[in-house]
Design a protein around this motif. Structure first.
Motif, PDB file in Angstrom:
ATOM      1  N   ARG A 106       0.839  -1.200   0.000  1.00  0.00           N
ATOM      2  CA  ARG A 106       0.000   0.000   0.000  1.00  0.00           C
ATOM      3  C   ARG A 106       0.873   1.248   0.000  1.00  0.00           C
ATOM      4  N   GLU A 107       0.679   2.122  -0.991  1.00  0.00           N
ATOM      5  CA  GLU A 107       1.393   3.395  -1.073  1.00  0.00           C
ATOM      6  C   GLU A 107       0.364   4.516  -1.083  1.00  0.00           C
ATOM      7  N   THR A 108       0.499   5.434  -0.151  1.00  0.00           N
ATOM      8  CA  THR A 108      -0.521   6.467   0.012  1.00  0.00           C
ATOM      9  C   THR A 108       0.090   7.660   0.739  1.00  0.00           C
ATOM     10  N   GLY A 109      -0.734   8.653   1.073  1.00  0.00           N
ATOM     11  CA  GLY A 109      -0.312   9.784   1.890  1.00  0.00           C
ATOM     12  C   GLY A 109       0.937  10.477   1.389  1.00  0.00           C
ATOM     13  N   PHE A 110       0.917  11.019   0.153  1.00  0.00           N
ATOM     14  CA  PHE A 110       2.126  11.565  -0.462  1.00  0.00           C
ATOM     15  C   PHE A 110       2.187  13.090  -0.345  1.00  0.00           C
ATOM     16  N   ALA A 111       3.365  13.648  -0.634  1.00  0.00           N
ATOM     17  CA  ALA A 111       3.570  15.095  -0.673  1.00  0.00           C
ATOM     18  C   ALA A 111       4.706  15.392  -1.637  1.00  0.00           C
ATOM     19  N   LEU A 112       4.472  16.312  -2.567  1.00  0.00           N
ATOM     20  CA  LEU A 112       5.495  16.723  -3.522  1.00  0.00           C
ATOM     21  C   LEU A 112       6.221  17.955  -2.988  1.00  0.00           C
ATOM     22  N   SER A 113       7.550  17.992  -3.125  1.00  0.00           N
ATOM     23  CA  SER A 113       8.332  19.127  -2.638  1.00  0.00           C
ATOM     24  C   SER A 113       7.977  20.388  -3.418  1.00  0.00           C
ATOM     25  N   THR A 126       7.275  -3.104   4.105  1.00  0.00           N
ATOM     26  CA  THR A 126       7.978  -3.882   5.128  1.00  0.00           C
ATOM     27  C   THR A 126       7.012  -4.469   6.161  1.00  0.00           C
ATOM     28  N   GLY A 127       5.733  -4.185   6.012  1.00  0.00           N
ATOM     29  CA  GLY A 127       4.752  -4.593   7.009  1.00  0.00           C
ATOM     30  C   GLY A 127       4.446  -3.498   8.010  1.00  0.00           C
ATOM     31  N   THR A 128       5.235  -2.424   8.000  1.00  0.00           N
ATOM     32  CA  THR A 128       5.033  -1.250   8.845  1.00  0.00           C
ATOM     33  C   THR A 128       5.028  -0.016   7.959  1.00  0.00           C
ATOM     34  N   TYR A 129       4.144   0.927   8.240  1.00  0.00           N
ATOM     35  CA  TYR A 129       4.131   2.153   7.457  1.00  0.00           C
ATOM     36  C   TYR A 129       5.406   2.945   7.701  1.00  0.00           C
ATOM     37  N   GLU A 130       6.093   3.295   6.616  1.00  0.00           N
ATOM     38  CA  GLU A 130       7.321   4.070   6.659  1.00  0.00           C
ATOM     39  C   GLU A 130       7.239   5.199   5.629  1.00  0.00           C
ATOM     40  N   ILE A 131       8.159   6.164   5.748  1.00  0.00           N
ATOM     41  CA  ILE A 131       8.241   7.265   4.805  1.00  0.00           C
ATOM     42  C   ILE A 131       9.339   6.979   3.788  1.00  0.00           C
ATOM     43  N   TYR A 132       9.004   7.138   2.510  1.00  0.00           N
ATOM     44  CA  TYR A 132       9.956   6.962   1.423  1.00  0.00           C
ATOM     45  C   TYR A 132       9.975   8.220   0.559  1.00  0.00           C
ATOM     46  N   VAL A 133      11.083   8.429  -0.151  1.00  0.00           N
ATOM     47  CA  VAL A 133      11.229   9.558  -1.062  1.00  0.00           C
ATOM     48  C   VAL A 133      11.657   9.041  -2.424  1.00  0.00           C
ATOM     49  N   LEU A 134      11.016   9.559  -3.472  1.00  0.00           N
ATOM     50  CA  LEU A 134      11.328   9.215  -4.847  1.00  0.00           C
ATOM     51  C   LEU A 134      11.643  10.483  -5.630  1.00  0.00           C
ATOM     52  N   PRO A 135      12.494  10.397  -6.658  1.00  0.00           N
ATOM     53  CA  PRO A 135      12.632  11.536  -7.573  1.00  0.00           C
ATOM     54  C   PRO A 135      11.382  11.644  -8.438  1.00  0.00           C
ATOM     55  N   PHE A 136      11.001  12.865  -8.776  1.00  0.00           N
ATOM     56  CA  PHE A 136       9.800  13.076  -9.588  1.00  0.00           C
ATOM     57  C   PHE A 136      10.164  13.867 -10.844  1.00  0.00           C
ATOM     58  N   PRO A 137       9.648  13.450 -12.025  1.00  0.00           N
ATOM     59  CA  PRO A 137       8.680  12.368 -12.240  1.00  0.00           C
ATOM     60  C   PRO A 137       9.305  11.005 -12.512  1.00  0.00           C
ATOM     61  N   SER A 147      12.226   7.087   7.392  1.00  0.00           N
ATOM     62  CA  SER A 147      11.719   6.982   8.770  1.00  0.00           C
ATOM     63  C   SER A 147      12.129   5.666   9.419  1.00  0.00           C
ATOM     64  N   PRO A 148      13.134   5.641  10.260  1.00  0.00           N
ATOM     65  CA  PRO A 148      13.462   4.408  10.971  1.00  0.00           C
ATOM     66  C   PRO A 148      12.447   4.136  12.074  1.00  0.00           C
ATOM     67  N   GLY A 149      11.774   3.016  11.987  1.00  0.00           N
ATOM     68  CA  GLY A 149      10.836   2.666  13.058  1.00  0.00           C
ATOM     69  C   GLY A 149       9.419   3.127  12.853  1.00  0.00           C
ATOM     70  N   ASN A 167       5.585  10.022  13.565  1.00  0.00           N
ATOM     71  CA  ASN A 167       6.122   8.681  13.797  1.00  0.00           C
ATOM     72  C   ASN A 167       5.082   7.775  14.467  1.00  0.00           C
ATOM     73  N   ARG A 168       5.451   6.523  14.682  1.00  0.00           N
ATOM     74  CA  ARG A 168       4.481   5.558  15.204  1.00  0.00           C
ATOM     75  C   ARG A 168       4.075   5.839  16.646  1.00  0.00           C
ATOM     76  N   ASN A 169       4.845   6.687  17.356  1.00  0.00           N
ATOM     77  CA  ASN A 169       4.490   7.073  18.720  1.00  0.00           C
ATOM     78  C   ASN A 169       3.562   8.282  18.769  1.00  0.00           C
ATOM     79  N   GLY A 170       3.237   8.830  17.600  1.00  0.00           N
ATOM     80  CA  GLY A 170       2.363   9.991  17.556  1.00  0.00           C
ATOM     81  C   GLY A 170       3.109  11.306  17.681  1.00  0.00           C
TER      82      GLY A 170
END
Length: 246
Positions: A106-113, A126-137, A147-149, A167-170
Motif C-alpha cells: 500500500r502506497e498512500t499519503g504523499f507530498a510533492l516538494s 515492510t509490514g510497517t508504514y514508513e516514509i519513502y522519497v522518490l525523484p519526480f517524475p 523513517s526508521p521505526g 512517527n508511530r508514537n504519535g
C-alpha cells in the motif's frame, strides 16, 4: 485571519473532500461523488464563480491529489481491492498515467516538494508504514527510506530543506534533507507530541506554514459541552444582581 463571510464552493454531491490549491491560487481542487459512487477530482474557482470542472474520472476511489508546482502534472492516489497506488497524469496531454509507487503493498499519503523534484509518501512494503522519497517524475530511478521505526503523513518545508512526518508514537518529526545533487537525509528529530491531534495514514491531517515555524493541527472536539452562551456586559449584570439581592 480574514473573518469575513465564508464562501461555499461545493453545492452538489453527498461528499466533497480533500481540498487542495491550484499552483496559481486561483482555483481549488477537490474530490466529490457528485457524478457517481466513486470520487472524481474536480476544480472550482476560489471566488465561487462558474461551474466546477471535472479534472479526472478514474472509476476508482481517489483519496488524495496534488498539482505539481508548474501545473503540468496531477499526482493522485487511489484505492482498489484493498490496496493503494500513487500515479501522475498530464491532464492536458493524451498520455496514460505514469506509475510512481504501485507495488503490491500500500502506497498512500504523499507530498510533492515545493520545487517539484521529490515525492515523499507512506508505504507499508515492510509490514510497517514508513516514509519513502522518490525523484519526480522519474520515480523508478531511485528510492530512499527516511523513517526508521515507522512513519506516516509526510510533508515538506517551504524551502525543501526539511521533511516532516508523524512517527508511530504519535510525535511530529523533522528530518533535515539535502536535495541539490541527489537526496540525502539526516537523522530525524522529535519536535513535539501530536497524540492529541487527528491522524490519518491515507491523508495528512496537518499543515506547516511556509517558513516551517508553525504547525496547523486538527484537534478532535468532544460533543460534551459543545453549546456555548455569549454573555455581554457581564460585570454590569453581576453588579445589578448584587444591588438587587436582599
Amino acid at each position: 485571519l480574514d473573518r469575513g463571510p465564508s464562501l461555499r464552493l461545493t453545492l452538489d454531491g453527498n461528499q466533497n473532500d480533500f481540498a487542495a490549491w491550484a499552483p496559481d491560487g486561483e482555483a481549488v481542487m477537490f474530490h466529490s461523488d457528485k457524478a457517481g459512487p466513486s470520487w472524481d477530482i474536480w476544480s472550482k474557482l476560489a471566488d465561487g464563480s462558474g461551474q466546477a470542472a471535472l479534472l479526472l474520472d478514474l472509476g476508482e476511489a481517489v483519496m488524495q491529489s496534488q498539482w505539481s508546482p508548474n501545473g503540468e502534472w496531477l499526482i493522485y492516489d487511489y484505492t482498489a481491492d484493498g490496496g493503494a497506488n500513487i500515479l501522475a497524469v498530464r491532464p492536458d496531454a493524451a498520455t496514460p498515467p505514469v506509475p510512481l509507487a504501485t507495488s503490491v503493498s500500500r502506497e498512500t499519503g504523499f507530498a510533492l516538494s515545493s520545487d517539484g523534484r521529490w515525492l515523499a509518501y507512506t508505504g507499508n512494503e515492510t509490514g510497517t508504514y514508513e516514509i519513502y522519497v522518490l525523484p519526480f517524475p522519474d520515480a523508478a530511478a531511485a528510492k530512499w527510506a527516511v523513517s526508521p521505526g515507522g512513519g506516516a503523513e509526510p510533508t515538506w518545508s517551504g524551502d525543501g530543506r526539511e521533511l516532516f512526518y508523524r512517527n508511530r508514537n504519535g510525535d511530529m518529526v523533522g528530518v533535515p534533507v539535502e536535495t541539490e545533487a541527489t537526496f540525502t537525509a539526516a537523522p530525524p528529530s522529535v519536535l513535539f507530541s501530536a497524540l492529541r491531534y487527528r491522524a490519518n495514514v491515507n491523508h495528512r491531517q496537518y499543515d506547516v506554514t511556509p517558513d516551517a515555524q508553525r504547525f496547523i493541527m486538527l484537534r478532535p472536539v468532544s460533543d460534551v459541552g459543545s453549546d456555548w452562551i455569549l454573555v455581554l456586559n457581564f460585570v454590569e449584570e453581576l453588579r445589578a444582581l448584587n444591588d438587587s439581592a436582599p
